[in-house]
Motif scaffolding. Structure first.
Motif, PDB file in Angstrom:
ATOM      1  N   GLY A  11       2.544  -1.153  28.551  1.00 43.50           N
ATOM      2  CA  GLY A  11       2.783  -0.213  27.451  1.00 43.50           C
ATOM      3  C   GLY A  11       3.612  -0.827  26.339  1.00 43.50           C
ATOM      4  N   PHE A  12       4.662  -1.543  26.714  1.00 44.23           N
ATOM      5  CA  PHE A  12       5.488  -2.196  25.696  1.00 44.23           C
ATOM      6  C   PHE A  12       4.717  -3.304  24.988  1.00 44.23           C
ATOM      7  CE2 PHE A  12       9.201  -0.623  28.313  1.00 44.23           C
ATOM      8  CZ  PHE A  12       9.561   0.343  27.391  1.00 44.23           C
ATOM      9  N   GLY A  13       3.867  -4.003  25.731  1.00 45.38           N
ATOM     10  CA  GLY A  13       3.025  -5.027  25.104  1.00 45.38           C
ATOM     11  C   GLY A  13       2.051  -4.422  24.111  1.00 45.38           C
ATOM     12  N   ALA A  14       1.459  -3.294  24.489  1.00 44.79           N
ATOM     13  CA  ALA A  14       0.546  -2.605  23.576  1.00 44.79           C
ATOM     14  C   ALA A  14       1.290  -2.120  22.337  1.00 44.79           C
ATOM     15  CB  ALA A  14      -0.136  -1.439  24.290  1.00 44.79           C
ATOM     16  N   LEU A  15       2.489  -1.605  22.532  1.00 49.01           N
ATOM     17  CA  LEU A  15       3.298  -1.163  21.398  1.00 49.01           C
ATOM     18  C   LEU A  15       3.600  -2.334  20.464  1.00 49.01           C
ATOM     19  CD1 LEU A  15       4.873   1.103  19.996  1.00 49.01           C
ATOM     20  CD2 LEU A  15       6.832   0.515  21.445  1.00 49.01           C
ATOM     21  N   TRP A  16       3.922  -3.488  21.033  1.00 49.23           N
ATOM     22  CA  TRP A  16       4.170  -4.684  20.217  1.00 49.23           C
ATOM     23  C   TRP A  16       2.934  -5.008  19.386  1.00 49.23           C
ATOM     24  CZ3 TRP A  16       8.252  -7.958  19.246  1.00 49.23           C
ATOM     25  CH2 TRP A  16       7.932  -9.117  18.539  1.00 49.23           C
ATOM     26  N   LEU A  17       1.772  -4.980  20.012  1.00 54.37           N
ATOM     27  CA  LEU A  17       0.539  -5.308  19.285  1.00 54.37           C
ATOM     28  C   LEU A  17       0.275  -4.330  18.146  1.00 54.37           C
ATOM     29  CD1 LEU A  17      -1.827  -6.316  22.213  1.00 54.37           C
ATOM     30  CD2 LEU A  17      -0.792  -7.818  20.486  1.00 54.37           C
ATOM     31  N   VAL A  18       0.553  -3.060  18.382  1.00 51.98           N
ATOM     32  CA  VAL A  18       0.344  -2.055  17.339  1.00 51.98           C
ATOM     33  C   VAL A  18       1.310  -2.276  16.179  1.00 51.98           C
ATOM     34  CG1 VAL A  18       0.590   0.407  16.817  1.00 51.98           C
ATOM     35  CG2 VAL A  18      -0.647  -0.314  18.858  1.00 51.98           C
ATOM     36  N   LEU A  19       2.561  -2.556  16.513  1.00 49.99           N
ATOM     37  CA  LEU A  19       3.574  -2.680  15.466  1.00 49.99           C
ATOM     38  C   LEU A  19       3.569  -4.034  14.764  1.00 49.99           C
ATOM     39  CD1 LEU A  19       6.597  -0.935  17.214  1.00 49.99           C
ATOM     40  CD2 LEU A  19       5.076   0.009  15.468  1.00 49.99           C
ATOM     41  N   ALA A  20       3.357  -5.116  15.520  1.00 47.18           N
ATOM     42  CA  ALA A  20       3.506  -6.455  14.946  1.00 47.18           C
ATOM     43  C   ALA A  20       2.200  -7.219  14.807  1.00 47.18           C
ATOM     44  CB  ALA A  20       4.486  -7.264  15.798  1.00 47.18           C
ATOM     45  N   ALA A  30       7.220 -11.896  21.496  1.00 44.45           N
ATOM     46  CA  ALA A  30       6.621 -10.712  22.117  1.00 44.45           C
ATOM     47  C   ALA A  30       6.925 -10.692  23.611  1.00 44.45           C
ATOM     48  CB  ALA A  30       5.111 -10.690  21.874  1.00 44.45           C
ATOM     49  N   ALA A  31       6.775 -11.821  24.266  1.00 42.51           N
ATOM     50  CA  ALA A  31       7.038 -11.885  25.704  1.00 42.51           C
ATOM     51  C   ALA A  31       8.498 -11.551  25.998  1.00 42.51           C
ATOM     52  CB  ALA A  31       6.685 -13.272  26.239  1.00 42.51           C
ATOM     53  N   LEU A  32       9.400 -12.111  25.222  1.00 42.07           N
ATOM     54  CA  LEU A  32      10.822 -11.830  25.405  1.00 42.07           C
ATOM     55  C   LEU A  32      11.118 -10.342  25.170  1.00 42.07           C
ATOM     56  CD1 LEU A  32      13.643 -12.954  25.964  1.00 42.07           C
ATOM     57  CD2 LEU A  32      13.859 -13.374  23.511  1.00 42.07           C
ATOM     58  N   ALA A  33      10.541  -9.767  24.124  1.00 44.15           N
ATOM     59  CA  ALA A  33      10.762  -8.356  23.817  1.00 44.15           C
ATOM     60  C   ALA A  33      10.208  -7.454  24.917  1.00 44.15           C
ATOM     61  CB  ALA A  33      10.134  -8.004  22.474  1.00 44.15           C
ATOM     62  N   VAL A  34       9.029  -7.785  25.428  1.00 47.40           N
ATOM     63  CA  VAL A  34       8.415  -6.977  26.485  1.00 47.40           C
ATOM     64  C   VAL A  34       9.247  -7.042  27.759  1.00 47.40           C
ATOM     65  CG1 VAL A  34       6.408  -6.824  28.028  1.00 47.40           C
ATOM     66  CG2 VAL A  34       6.078  -7.007  25.564  1.00 47.40           C
ATOM     67  N   VAL A  35       9.709  -8.235  28.132  1.00 45.66           N
ATOM     68  CA  VAL A  35      10.534  -8.372  29.330  1.00 45.66           C
ATOM     69  C   VAL A  35      11.845  -7.600  29.156  1.00 45.66           C
ATOM     70  CG1 VAL A  35      11.891 -10.020  30.701  1.00 45.66           C
ATOM     71  CG2 VAL A  35       9.510 -10.531  30.105  1.00 45.66           C
ATOM     72  N   ALA A  36      12.490  -7.751  28.006  1.00 48.98           N
ATOM     73  CA  ALA A  36      13.757  -7.052  27.759  1.00 48.98           C
ATOM     74  C   ALA A  36      13.562  -5.534  27.747  1.00 48.98           C
ATOM     75  CB  ALA A  36      14.372  -7.521  26.447  1.00 48.98           C
ATOM     76  N   ALA A  37      12.514  -5.067  27.104  1.00 52.02           N
ATOM     77  CA  ALA A  37      12.262  -3.625  27.045  1.00 52.02           C
ATOM     78  C   ALA A  37      11.931  -3.067  28.425  1.00 52.02           C
ATOM     79  CB  ALA A  37      11.122  -3.335  26.066  1.00 52.02           C
ATOM     80  N   THR A  38      11.145  -3.805  29.191  1.00 57.46           N
ATOM     81  CA  THR A  38      10.795  -3.353  30.537  1.00 57.46           C
ATOM     82  C   THR A  38      12.034  -3.308  31.424  1.00 57.46           C
ATOM     83  OG1 THR A  38       8.581  -4.288  30.288  1.00 57.46           O
ATOM     84  CG2 THR A  38       9.309  -3.792  32.532  1.00 57.46           C
ATOM     85  N   TRP A  39      12.851  -4.362  31.403  1.00 55.26           N
ATOM     86  CA  TRP A  39      14.067  -4.393  32.204  1.00 55.26           C
ATOM     87  C   TRP A  39      14.992  -3.238  31.829  1.00 55.26           C
ATOM     88  CZ3 TRP A  39      19.279  -4.953  31.099  1.00 55.26           C
ATOM     89  CH2 TRP A  39      20.100  -5.170  32.199  1.00 55.26           C
ATOM     90  N   THR A  40      15.191  -3.035  30.516  1.00 58.68           N
ATOM     91  CA  THR A  40      16.064  -1.952  30.047  1.00 58.68           C
ATOM     92  C   THR A  40      15.511  -0.597  30.465  1.00 58.68           C
ATOM     93  OG1 THR A  40      16.730  -3.300  28.163  1.00 58.68           O
ATOM     94  CG2 THR A  40      17.136  -0.926  28.011  1.00 58.68           C
ATOM     95  N   SER A  41      14.223  -0.415  30.315  1.00 54.53           N
ATOM     96  CA  SER A  41      13.575   0.839  30.686  1.00 54.53           C
ATOM     97  C   SER A  41      13.763   1.134  32.173  1.00 54.53           C
ATOM     98  CB  SER A  41      12.081   0.761  30.340  1.00 54.53           C
ATOM     99  OG  SER A  41      11.389   1.840  30.878  1.00 54.53           O
TER     100      SER A  41
END
Length: 160
Positions: A11-20, A30-41
């Motif tokens: 889901g976070f990866g899809a959100l990244w693709l939509v936004l960026a 993107a990979a760093l953001a997805v990992v960080a967002a998933t961990w935080t979530s």
């Protein structure tokens, strides 16, 4: 990695693709953001046993939209009426959700409805709601919203 973590990462990866967008140069970020967002979530909202009901969530969204339009029109009418027919005050709204994510979601939902704003809890755990007109059926309307949210969250009021 659990199925919950994988679905959140997707889901976070899809959100990244939509936004960026999908630029090759952005893959490391993107990979760093997805990992960080998933961990935080996962830290803030661990996977639980609650199952969302898409049909109940759709019903909640439709009712919310209708209530927002009706309440918004009512607030606008009251604001523009020269007599300003307001009876602002507080009502006590008993809530079945215990403190936690489900109750927070309910408070967020009620704060988005025009004319109502949760401002705290009383000693018994009921919500104190500021409303523009205490003569309106605020508590009954919020009880309906709570039932719909409980269904959308998986059927029980203590899901959270």
């Amino acid at each position: 990695m659990t199925a919950g973590a994988v679905s959140r990462a997707v889901g976070f990866g899809a959100l990244w693709l939509v936004l960026a967008g999908a630029e090759r140069a952005d893959i490391p970020a993107a990979a760093l953001a997805v990992v960080a967002a998933t961990w935080t979530s996962l830290r803030l909202l661990p996977p639980g046993t609650a199952r969302f009901s898409p049909a109940a969530l759709a019903l909640l969204a439709l009712r919310f939209l209708r209530e927002a339009v009706v309440a918004g029109a009512d607030v606008a009418w009251r604001a523009l009426d020269p007599r300003l027919p307001l009876r602002p005050g507080f009502v006590t709204c008993p809530v079945g959700f215990p403190p936690g994510p489900a109750r927070n979601a309910f408070c967020t939902l009620t704060s988005l409805l025009p004319g109502t704003l949760p401002v705290g809890s009383d000693d018994n755990g009921a919500l104190l709601i500021h409303c523009l007109d205490v003569r309106q059926p605020v508590v009954a309307n919020l009880a309906t919203e709570e039932r719909l949210l409980a269904r959308a969250l998986g059927g029980g009021r203590d899901d959270g």
